[in-house]
Design an enzyme around this catalytic site. Structure first.
Site, PDB file in Angstrom:
ATOM      1  N   ARG A  95       0.791  -1.232   0.000  1.00 29.65           N
ATOM      2  CA  ARG A  95       0.000   0.000   0.000  1.00 29.65           C
ATOM      3  C   ARG A  95       0.821   1.279   0.000  1.00 29.65           C
ATOM      4  O   ARG A  95       0.485   2.241  -0.685  1.00 29.65           O
ATOM      5  CB  ARG A  95      -0.856   0.021   1.260  1.00 29.65           C
ATOM      6  N   ARG A 134       0.636  -1.872   7.410  1.00 29.23           N
ATOM      7  CA  ARG A 134      -0.290  -2.997   7.609  1.00 29.23           C
ATOM      8  C   ARG A 134      -0.555  -3.741   6.312  1.00 29.23           C
ATOM      9  O   ARG A 134      -0.746  -3.141   5.259  1.00 29.23           O
ATOM     10  CB  ARG A 134      -1.608  -2.446   8.145  1.00 29.23           C
TER      11      ARG A 134
HETATM   12  C1  FAD Z   1     -13.392   2.655   4.498  1.00 27.31           C
HETATM   13  C2  FAD Z   1     -12.617   1.627   5.264  1.00 27.31           C
HETATM   14  C3  FAD Z   1     -12.458   0.346   4.733  1.00 27.31           C
HETATM   15  C4  FAD Z   1     -11.735  -0.614   5.439  1.00 27.31           C
HETATM   16  N1  FAD Z   1     -11.636  -1.887   4.938  1.00 27.31           N
HETATM   17  C5  FAD Z   1     -11.025  -2.856   5.675  1.00 27.31           C
HETATM   18  C6  FAD Z   1     -11.018  -4.209   5.257  1.00 27.31           C
HETATM   19  O1  FAD Z   1     -11.597  -4.556   4.230  1.00 27.31           O
HETATM   20  N2  FAD Z   1     -10.377  -5.123   6.035  1.00 27.31           N
HETATM   21  C7  FAD Z   1      -9.747  -4.788   7.197  1.00 27.31           C
HETATM   22  O2  FAD Z   1      -9.185  -5.664   7.864  1.00 27.31           O
HETATM   23  N3  FAD Z   1      -9.752  -3.503   7.624  1.00 27.31           N
HETATM   24  C8  FAD Z   1     -10.391  -2.546   6.907  1.00 27.31           C
HETATM   25  N4  FAD Z   1     -10.410  -1.252   7.358  1.00 27.31           N
HETATM   26  C9  FAD Z   1      -9.848  -0.971   8.683  1.00 27.31           C
HETATM   27  C10 FAD Z   1     -10.810  -1.532   9.737  1.00 27.31           C
HETATM   28  O3  FAD Z   1     -12.137  -1.294   9.336  1.00 27.31           O
HETATM   29  C11 FAD Z   1     -10.581  -0.922  11.096  1.00 27.31           C
HETATM   30  O4  FAD Z   1      -9.230  -0.950  11.443  1.00 27.31           O
HETATM   31  C12 FAD Z   1     -11.367  -1.703  12.146  1.00 27.31           C
HETATM   32  O5  FAD Z   1     -12.717  -1.785  11.769  1.00 27.31           O
HETATM   33  C13 FAD Z   1     -11.229  -1.052  13.493  1.00 27.31           C
HETATM   34  O6  FAD Z   1     -12.152  -1.661  14.358  1.00 27.31           O
HETATM   35  P1  FAD Z   1     -12.279  -1.080  15.813  1.00 27.31           P
HETATM   36  O7  FAD Z   1     -13.290  -1.918  16.513  1.00 27.31           O
HETATM   37  O8  FAD Z   1     -10.933  -0.983  16.396  1.00 27.31           O
HETATM   38  O9  FAD Z   1     -12.786   0.416  15.600  1.00 27.31           O
HETATM   39  P2  FAD Z   1     -14.079   1.006  14.891  1.00 27.31           P
HETATM   40  O10 FAD Z   1     -14.795  -0.002  14.083  1.00 27.31           O
HETATM   41  O11 FAD Z   1     -13.685   2.268  14.214  1.00 27.31           O
HETATM   42  O12 FAD Z   1     -15.015   1.351  16.127  1.00 27.31           O
HETATM   43  C14 FAD Z   1     -14.659   2.378  17.033  1.00 27.31           C
HETATM   44  C15 FAD Z   1     -15.844   2.675  17.917  1.00 27.31           C
HETATM   45  O13 FAD Z   1     -15.464   3.545  18.967  1.00 27.31           O
HETATM   46  C16 FAD Z   1     -16.361   4.649  19.033  1.00 27.31           C
HETATM   47  N5  FAD Z   1     -15.613   5.759  19.614  1.00 27.31           N
HETATM   48  C17 FAD Z   1     -14.524   6.405  19.135  1.00 27.31           C
HETATM   49  N6  FAD Z   1     -14.076   7.307  20.019  1.00 27.31           N
HETATM   50  C18 FAD Z   1     -14.898   7.237  21.085  1.00 27.31           C
HETATM   51  C19 FAD Z   1     -14.955   7.918  22.321  1.00 27.31           C
HETATM   52  N7  FAD Z   1     -14.053   8.861  22.677  1.00 27.31           N
HETATM   53  N8  FAD Z   1     -15.966   7.611  23.191  1.00 27.31           N
HETATM   54  C20 FAD Z   1     -16.902   6.664  22.873  1.00 27.31           C
HETATM   55  N9  FAD Z   1     -16.875   5.972  21.708  1.00 27.31           N
HETATM   56  C21 FAD Z   1     -15.883   6.249  20.834  1.00 27.31           C
HETATM   57  C22 FAD Z   1     -16.832   4.828  17.614  1.00 27.31           C
HETATM   58  O14 FAD Z   1     -18.025   5.566  17.526  1.00 27.31           O
HETATM   59  C23 FAD Z   1     -16.997   3.352  17.226  1.00 27.31           C
HETATM   60  O15 FAD Z   1     -18.202   2.845  17.742  1.00 27.31           O
HETATM   61  C24 FAD Z   1     -11.133  -0.275   6.665  1.00 27.31           C
HETATM   62  C25 FAD Z   1     -11.284   1.007   7.181  1.00 27.31           C
HETATM   63  C26 FAD Z   1     -12.029   1.953   6.496  1.00 27.31           C
HETATM   64  C27 FAD Z   1     -12.190   3.321   7.073  1.00 27.31           C
END
Ligand code: FAD
Length: 538
Positions: free
Chosen positions: A286, A380
């Site tokens: 990437r 990554r």
């Molecule tokens: C467009 C896009 C496409 C992607 N495609 C892929 C893919 O195909 N495969 C892959 O492996 N990865 C992909 N990624 C990366 C992956 O989606 C993320 O790294 C992963 O979903 C992160 O999961 P998470 O549970 O850590 O965070 P998130 O799914 O971002 O969830 C974070 C949560 O915390 C909440 N939050 C944030 N700050 C606070 C706060 N201060 N107080 C309370 N709540 C809060 C948010 O509202 C949310 O509910 C992609 C990312 C994007 C943006």
């Protein structure tokens, strides 16, 4: 204030999970029937990167593939600083976690013989991306897990509240300070707990050009750093090479899987530019593709993703999400090249955690994108982030379930809010613009130093905790990027090209160390490299 929030304040909870993406939802489900309060800034299903994931989850479940090959690919793209044991552990646990997700109802695509269908993505040596209806993986995962969470009586969900401070005493968690999202007049709410899991996602929205939702503003990382947590590798930010440039914030994504299916990158003259840059051309890692796209745009030639030959009329069926984003902006990707640019997409850095998801603060776990496990190094591998999220969510749940957690003896005191009378000139908009221009795809010492000074000043002076937290994370990223005087993985310095073997290690730093870098960069001080604090979390 809702009854549910009042309840959460009255009852000192055993376990509080912050975040409603894959990490938070899965961790809460795995902890059941242990009582859990799950707090999310937005209603479940919204404001989480997980819901936007298009490619899917990397798992060595295809014929002829193996966890060892998956781990080797992960190490190969990570710029020489991936923790190999961590990468292998992830790859080995992947098939079991995919089975868990199937049990929770995630409808992964299958082939005609009923086996999991696996797709190809850049820098994977095998087809190993499990997906849902082409590019709908994230939405399907969040929908299935949200339904499961809502049907689990031991999980109390509080939506629409931001965690704005982590409360600690003697380096141990005592609770969280919350505030209703999008309500400037809202008063802080204190939740007491000795076990907090941060699952707050990434930092992409600190950049003006990003694929991340606005909730991905690095707040989770900031509140941990402000409480003194060790932060790992903050300088490593991955820029997705093909965000669709149609003037939207955040920018919609044209998934890497399109290139896996044969779509090519061309400039405004219709010339492919990736074959000259890397033997894998459009399927190169990437960071290399992002720099190729960035270079064409900087040279004024523009960059486009051309799927006309590879997909043509099949585009809508194979990639419905991307197709809809293009059509909404007047582009028919079956017939026209899609304008693209690199956008802040994924943070390899985060709260430093061990193999159980424990941070350097007692009672604080972190999982998913807000954490840094060592799995990604400087870059990554595609589709490894959802895998890391689900693997560590399960490990954290197991670790917490095995510990006796006593409620705090008393209600913790609220975090003091800075009340500086002078509003800082650098607003959120300026901060995001500066991150893109000064801490972006290509970096140099002078612009990084300027960014460090600006963010440190904002970190000290911001009147609102939300803006201050954004500045905290921006400062950590900029200071570590300034201190890393080499180019490695996604971190590219025009003044220090190439890797420096002496720097082939992860960064372990703290907010105090980042402020130390800022102090060394006063306007007239010579720009000496500061050594980041190399404390390793317990
Ligand atoms: C467009 C896009 C496409 C992607 N495609 C892929 C893919 O195909 N495969 C892959 O492996 N990865 C992909 N990624 C990366 C992956 O989606 C993320 O790294 C992963 O979903 C992160 O999961 P998470 O549970 O850590 O965070 P998130 O799914 O971002 O969830 C974070 C949560 O915390 C909440 N939050 C944030 N700050 C606070 C706060 N201060 N107080 C309370 N709540 C809060 C948010 O509202 C949310 O509910 C992609 C990312 C994007 C943006």
């Amino acid at each position: 204030m809702t009854n549910r929030v009042q309840d959460a304040i009255r009852n000192t909870e055993n376990v509080v999970i912050v975040g409603g993406g894959l990490t938070g939802l899965f961790c809460a489900l795995k902890l059941a029937p242990h009582p859990v309060t799950l707090i999310a800034a937005a209603p479940l299903g919204q404001g989480a990167s997980t819901a936007w994931a298009q490619g899917g989850i990397a798992a060595a479940v295809g014929d002829g593939d193996s966890p060892e090959a998956h781990a080797a690919d992960t190490v190969a793209v990570g710029g020489g600083i991936v923790d190999e044991a961590v990468a292998l552990g992830l790859a080995r646990e992947a098939p079991a976690r995919i089975r868990d997700l199937l049990r929770y109802g995630v409808p992964f695509d299958r082939d005609l013989e009923g086996r999991l269908a696996v797709g190809q993505e850049a820098a994977h040596s095998a087809r190993r991306i499990v997906h849902v209806r082409g590019d709908m993986a994230g939405q399907a995962i969040v929908a299935a897990l949200t339904e499961a969470v809502r049907g689990t009586p031991s999980i109390r969900v509080i939506e629409g509240y931001n965690a704005e401070a982590l409360l600690t005493e003697d380096n141990a968690v005592t609770g969280l300070q919350l505030r209703k999202a999008h309500d400037a007049a809202a008063r802080p709410v204190i939740v007491a707990s000795r076990a907090v899991v941060l699952a707050t996602g990434g930092i992409g929205h600190l950049y003006a050009v990003t694929t991340n939702p606005k909730e991905a503003s690095g707040l989770g990382l900031a509140i941990a750093a402000r409480a003194g947590a060790v932060i790992a590798d903050p300088e490593f930010v991955q820029f997705h090479p093909t965000a669709i440039m149609v003037g939207r914030d955040p920018a919609p994504l044209a998934t890497e899987a399109l290139r896996g299916e044969g779509a090519t990158l061309v400039n405004g003259k219709g010339e492919r530019f990736m074959p000259a840059r890397h033997p894998l051309a459009e399927l190169a890692p990437r960071d290399i593709v992002a720099r190729g796209v960035f270079a064409e745009i900087t040279a004024g030639r523009g960059a486009f993703l051309d799927a006309r030959d590879a997909l043509g009329a099949r585009f809508a069926e194979k990639f419905p999400t991307v197709h809809a984003s293009c059509l909404a902006s007047g582009i028919d990707p079956a017939k026209q090249p899609i304008p693209v640019a690199p956008a802040a997409h994924y943070h390899m850095g985060g709260i430093a955690v061990d193999a159980r998801g424990r941070s350097s603060i007692d009672g604080l776990w972190a999982g998913g994108e807000v954490s840094s496990t060592g799995a990604h190094g400087a870059n990554r591998l595609a589709s490894n982030s959802l895998l890391e999220a689900v693997v560590y969510a399960a490990r954290i749940a197991e670790d917490i379930a095995g510990r006796a957690i006593s409620p705090p003896a008393r209600m913790p005191a609220a975090s003091p809010v800075s009340r500086n009378a002078t509003l800082p000139a650098l607003s959120e908009k300026n901060l995001r613009a500066m991150m893109t221009s000064h801490v972006g795809v290509i970096r140099d010492g002078d612009r990084l130093a300027e960014a460090v000074r600006a963010f440190a000043k904002l970190e000290r002076a911001a009147d609102s905790l939300a803006l201050r937290n954004m500045a905290t994370t921006a400062l950590l990223v900029a200071a570590s990027a300034w201190a890393r005087r080499e180019s490695r993985g996604a971190h590219d310095r025009s003044d220090y090209t190439g890797e420096n073997p002496a720097l082939a290690h992860r960064t372990m730093t703290t907010l105090a160390a980042a402020n130390g870098v800022a102090a060394s960069l006063t306007d007239h001080a010579p720009a000496k490299p500061a050594q980041p604090n190399l404390t390793v979390p317990a």
